[in-house]
Structures are given as C-alpha cells and as structure tokens.
Design a protein around this motif. Sequence first.
Motif, PDB file in Angstrom:
ATOM      1  N   THR A   8      39.104  50.444  23.230  1.00 15.86           N
ATOM      2  CA  THR A   8      40.238  49.530  23.270  1.00 15.86           C
ATOM      3  C   THR A   8      39.934  48.324  22.394  1.00 15.86           C
ATOM      4  O   THR A   8      38.816  48.148  21.916  1.00 15.86           O
ATOM      5  CB  THR A   8      40.500  49.022  24.706  1.00 15.86           C
ATOM      6  OG1 THR A   8      39.375  48.259  25.136  1.00 15.86           O
ATOM      7  CG2 THR A   8      40.756  50.153  25.673  1.00 15.86           C
ATOM      8  N   VAL A   9      40.942  47.487  22.239  1.00 14.43           N
ATOM      9  CA  VAL A   9      40.766  46.169  21.644  1.00 14.43           C
ATOM     10  C   VAL A   9      41.147  45.182  22.738  1.00 14.43           C
ATOM     11  O   VAL A   9      42.200  45.330  23.370  1.00 14.43           O
ATOM     12  CB  VAL A   9      41.665  45.968  20.409  1.00 14.43           C
ATOM     13  CG1 VAL A   9      41.480  44.569  19.831  1.00 14.43           C
ATOM     14  CG2 VAL A   9      41.389  47.027  19.358  1.00 14.43           C
ATOM     15  N   SER A  10      40.302  44.192  22.964  1.00 10.97           N
ATOM     16  CA  SER A  10      40.534  43.240  24.041  1.00 10.97           C
ATOM     17  C   SER A  10      40.268  41.825  23.547  1.00 10.97           C
ATOM     18  O   SER A  10      39.216  41.569  22.953  1.00 10.97           O
ATOM     19  CB  SER A  10      39.614  43.572  25.221  1.00 10.97           C
ATOM     20  OG  SER A  10      39.777  42.653  26.259  1.00 10.97           O
TER      21      SER A  10
ATOM     22  N   LEU B  19      43.822  35.331  13.266  1.00  9.25           N
ATOM     23  CA  LEU B  19      42.595  35.463  14.033  1.00  9.25           C
ATOM     24  C   LEU B  19      41.488  34.668  13.343  1.00  9.25           C
ATOM     25  O   LEU B  19      41.235  34.846  12.153  1.00  9.25           O
ATOM     26  CB  LEU B  19      42.227  36.941  14.147  1.00  9.25           C
ATOM     27  CG  LEU B  19      41.209  37.358  15.178  1.00  9.25           C
ATOM     28  CD1 LEU B  19      41.613  36.910  16.579  1.00  9.25           C
ATOM     29  CD2 LEU B  19      41.038  38.868  15.151  1.00  9.25           C
ATOM     30  N   ARG B  20      40.843  33.781  14.076  1.00  9.37           N
ATOM     31  CA  ARG B  20      39.834  32.887  13.494  1.00  9.37           C
ATOM     32  C   ARG B  20      38.603  33.640  12.987  1.00  9.37           C
ATOM     33  O   ARG B  20      38.060  33.326  11.935  1.00  9.37           O
ATOM     34  CB  ARG B  20      39.410  31.843  14.518  1.00  9.37           C
ATOM     35  CG  ARG B  20      40.510  30.892  14.917  1.00  9.37           C
ATOM     36  CD  ARG B  20      40.014  29.908  15.976  1.00  9.37           C
ATOM     37  NE  ARG B  20      41.100  29.238  16.649  1.00  9.37           N
ATOM     38  CZ  ARG B  20      41.741  28.171  16.194  1.00  9.37           C
ATOM     39  NH1 ARG B  20      41.408  27.657  15.034  1.00  9.37           N
ATOM     40  NH2 ARG B  20      42.714  27.629  16.897  1.00  9.37           N
ATOM     41  N   ASP B  21      38.138  34.621  13.741  1.00  7.60           N
ATOM     42  CA  ASP B  21      36.957  35.397  13.364  1.00  7.60           C
ATOM     43  C   ASP B  21      37.306  36.875  13.545  1.00  7.60           C
ATOM     44  O   ASP B  21      37.079  37.448  14.602  1.00  7.60           O
ATOM     45  CB  ASP B  21      35.767  35.003  14.242  1.00  7.60           C
ATOM     46  CG  ASP B  21      34.487  35.688  13.827  1.00  7.60           C
ATOM     47  OD1 ASP B  21      34.452  36.329  12.751  1.00  7.60           O
ATOM     48  OD2 ASP B  21      33.510  35.595  14.586  1.00  7.60           O
ATOM     49  N   PRO B  22      37.871  37.497  12.512  1.00 10.00           N
ATOM     50  CA  PRO B  22      38.448  38.831  12.672  1.00 10.00           C
ATOM     51  C   PRO B  22      37.477  40.005  12.672  1.00 10.00           C
ATOM     52  O   PRO B  22      37.868  41.111  13.033  1.00 10.00           O
ATOM     53  CB  PRO B  22      39.392  38.941  11.474  1.00 10.00           C
ATOM     54  CG  PRO B  22      38.775  38.076  10.431  1.00 10.00           C
ATOM     55  CD  PRO B  22      38.137  36.935  11.182  1.00 10.00           C
TER      56      PRO B  22
ATOM     57  N   GLN C 138      34.939  41.318  14.463  1.00 11.17           N
ATOM     58  CA  GLN C 138      34.742  42.156  15.652  1.00 11.17           C
ATOM     59  C   GLN C 138      36.039  42.860  16.056  1.00 11.17           C
ATOM     60  O   GLN C 138      36.050  44.064  16.326  1.00 11.17           O
ATOM     61  CB  GLN C 138      34.207  41.325  16.812  1.00 11.17           C
ATOM     62  CG  GLN C 138      33.817  42.167  18.001  1.00 11.17           C
ATOM     63  CD  GLN C 138      33.134  41.332  19.084  1.00 11.17           C
ATOM     64  OE1 GLN C 138      33.036  40.122  18.998  1.00 11.17           O
ATOM     65  NE2 GLN C 138      32.661  42.009  20.113  1.00 11.17           N
ATOM     66  N   ALA C 139      37.137  42.131  16.084  1.00 12.82           N
ATOM     67  CA  ALA C 139      38.419  42.731  16.480  1.00 12.82           C
ATOM     68  C   ALA C 139      38.883  43.770  15.467  1.00 12.82           C
ATOM     69  O   ALA C 139      39.402  44.826  15.846  1.00 12.82           O
ATOM     70  CB  ALA C 139      39.483  41.652  16.665  1.00 12.82           C
ATOM     71  N   ASP C 140      38.689  43.490  14.178  1.00 13.52           N
ATOM     72  CA  ASP C 140      39.078  44.457  13.151  1.00 13.52           C
ATOM     73  C   ASP C 140      38.275  45.748  13.296  1.00 13.52           C
ATOM     74  O   ASP C 140      38.804  46.850  13.164  1.00 13.52           O
ATOM     75  CB  ASP C 140      38.889  43.882  11.747  1.00 13.52           C
ATOM     76  CG  ASP C 140      39.944  42.844  11.377  1.00 13.52           C
ATOM     77  OD1 ASP C 140      40.920  42.657  12.135  1.00 13.52           O
ATOM     78  OD2 ASP C 140      39.784  42.205  10.309  1.00 13.52           O
TER      79      ASP C 140
ATOM     80  N   ARG D 211      38.024  51.526  15.018  1.00 12.71           N
ATOM     81  CA  ARG D 211      37.477  52.603  15.864  1.00 12.71           C
ATOM     82  C   ARG D 211      38.566  53.192  16.761  1.00 12.71           C
ATOM     83  O   ARG D 211      38.689  54.408  16.893  1.00 12.71           O
ATOM     84  CB  ARG D 211      36.324  52.071  16.723  1.00 12.71           C
ATOM     85  CG  ARG D 211      35.028  51.914  15.979  1.00 12.71           C
ATOM     86  CD  ARG D 211      33.864  51.566  16.894  1.00 12.71           C
ATOM     87  NE  ARG D 211      34.070  50.358  17.678  1.00 12.71           N
ATOM     88  CZ  ARG D 211      33.877  49.118  17.221  1.00 12.71           C
ATOM     89  NH1 ARG D 211      33.481  48.928  15.982  1.00 12.71           N
ATOM     90  NH2 ARG D 211      34.067  48.081  18.014  1.00 12.71           N
ATOM     91  N   MET D 212      39.339  52.320  17.377  1.00 15.00           N
ATOM     92  CA  MET D 212      40.389  52.789  18.280  1.00 15.00           C
ATOM     93  C   MET D 212      41.435  53.608  17.516  1.00 15.00           C
ATOM     94  O   MET D 212      41.849  54.673  17.969  1.00 15.00           O
ATOM     95  CB  MET D 212      41.053  51.606  18.978  1.00 15.00           C
ATOM     96  CG  MET D 212      42.105  52.023  19.994  1.00 15.00           C
ATOM     97  SD  MET D 212      43.076  50.615  20.559  1.00 15.00           S
ATOM     98  CE  MET D 212      44.108  50.339  19.125  1.00 15.00           C
ATOM     99  N   LEU D 213      41.864  53.124  16.357  1.00  9.07           N
ATOM    100  CA  LEU D 213      42.874  53.846  15.582  1.00  9.07           C
ATOM    101  C   LEU D 213      42.340  55.176  15.068  1.00  9.07           C
ATOM    102  O   LEU D 213      43.082  56.172  15.043  1.00  9.07           O
ATOM    103  CB  LEU D 213      43.387  52.979  14.431  1.00  9.07           C
ATOM    104  CG  LEU D 213      44.275  51.817  14.862  1.00  9.07           C
ATOM    105  CD1 LEU D 213      44.547  50.877  13.689  1.00  9.07           C
ATOM    106  CD2 LEU D 213      45.575  52.312  15.479  1.00  9.07           C
ATOM    107  N   ASP D 214      41.073  55.222  14.688  1.00 10.93           N
ATOM    108  CA  ASP D 214      40.486  56.497  14.256  1.00 10.93           C
ATOM    109  C   ASP D 214      40.495  57.502  15.407  1.00 10.93           C
ATOM    110  O   ASP D 214      40.800  58.690  15.205  1.00 10.93           O
ATOM    111  CB  ASP D 214      39.067  56.297  13.730  1.00 10.93           C
ATOM    112  CG  ASP D 214      39.021  55.615  12.367  1.00 10.93           C
ATOM    113  OD1 ASP D 214      40.068  55.516  11.697  1.00 10.93           O
ATOM    114  OD2 ASP D 214      37.914  55.173  11.985  1.00 10.93           O
ATOM    115  N   GLN D 215      40.158  57.050  16.614  1.00 12.84           N
ATOM    116  CA  GLN D 215      40.209  57.935  17.782  1.00 12.84           C
ATOM    117  C   GLN D 215      41.650  58.371  18.063  1.00 12.84           C
ATOM    118  O   GLN D 215      41.909  59.542  18.365  1.00 12.84           O
ATOM    119  CB  GLN D 215      39.634  57.241  19.013  1.00 12.84           C
ATOM    120  CG  GLN D 215      38.146  57.037  18.962  1.00 12.84           C
ATOM    121  CD  GLN D 215      37.637  56.245  20.156  1.00 12.84           C
ATOM    122  OE1 GLN D 215      38.334  56.045  21.150  1.00 12.84           O
ATOM    123  NE2 GLN D 215      36.404  55.784  20.051  1.00 12.84           N
TER     124      GLN D 215
END
Length: 192
Positions: A141-143, A157-160, A162-164, A169-173
């Motif tokens: 997930t993304v949280s 997003l200030r620091d993208p 980790q979220a990117d 990973r989530m989209l590839d799955q």
Amino acid sequence: MDLNTPAPTPSDAPLKVAVILGSNREGRFGPVVAAWFLGRAAGHPDIEAELIDVAETEPPATDAAAATAKLARADAFVVLTPEYNHSYPAPLKNLIDRHFAEWQAKPVAFVSYGGISGGLRAVEHLRQVFAELHAVSVRDTVSFHQAGALFDDRGVLRDPAQADGAAKRMLDQLVWWGRALREARTRHPYGG
C-alpha cells in the motif's frame, strides 16, 4: 462470437484502473492525495486511470450511474481512503455496498492517509470487505502518516522519494494481478 459480448482485450493492453476518492467531507484532504496519486498512475505505461469521487455519487450530487459504469469497465481499483474513527468513511461504504459483480475477480490496491496511523486501520477493514466481494487485495500500500504535514501549500509532496517508490511497487503489483485476473475472466467468466 455473440454480438453483445465485448471483444477480448489483448493481454498486454493497459489496465483500466478506477481510482476511488473515498471521502466527501467538506475541507477534505483527499483531493491533494488523489492529485498526487493520479500523477504517479499517469506515469505508469501499463495503466489508464479514471477517477471516481464519492462526493459526486452521494446525494445531492448523485451521479451513481456514471460511477457504476466506471466500476464495471475497470480491470482494477485503487481506493484512496482517510481513516475516520479507526475505519473508512461511510460514503465509501455506500459506494462499495451498492455494487457486487463490478468488484468480482479484480484486484484492489489502497492509498491511505490520516494522522499517526496513516489510515492503515481503514485499509485493514477494507481488505475484509473486498475479500467478501470476491476481489483480490494487493499486498503493498501507500500510506501517508500525518498527511497534512507531508504536502506543501500547493499540494506538492515535500519528500517524494519514499512515497513514489511505494506507489511504483503497488502499481506494479496491481498490473500483475490485473492482467492475470483479466486473462482469467476472459477465458472463464467468474462464477463467484
């Protein structure tokens, strides 16, 4: 072939992904998260994303028929949810419960946001609901924990990094599961 049966989709065709914005509260933070996520999805070559905003499917702004059509044509789903009282919002529950066959044998991924828990308790409840609807939830997930502090005043997003990475990973799955289940539904319609 029956004229009413749609032509099979090539196995490498982009997935049609319905991105569901799950909150309709006034002053909601969801549109910021949705804009960020739709930007990530647009950069993925195997995905065609389409937004469903629950604020447009609930009275008085009812567009339930359009939402049903978007859900039906989707190969996969991404649910964007805040956490309200250790769970997910009522308008999202209403959208989910008004449908059944639209969810079956399709993958669903989650992007959550909130305070210290980042919406993860809402996601855990949603996994149980979607399992009952014969959908397959994607593991990653993304949280966004303390989401309001992570984005600037323009919604950037200030620091993208980790979220990117988590989104990729989530989209590839989601693409892997989406293609596998689309092919399975084409060969043998799901009879759940």
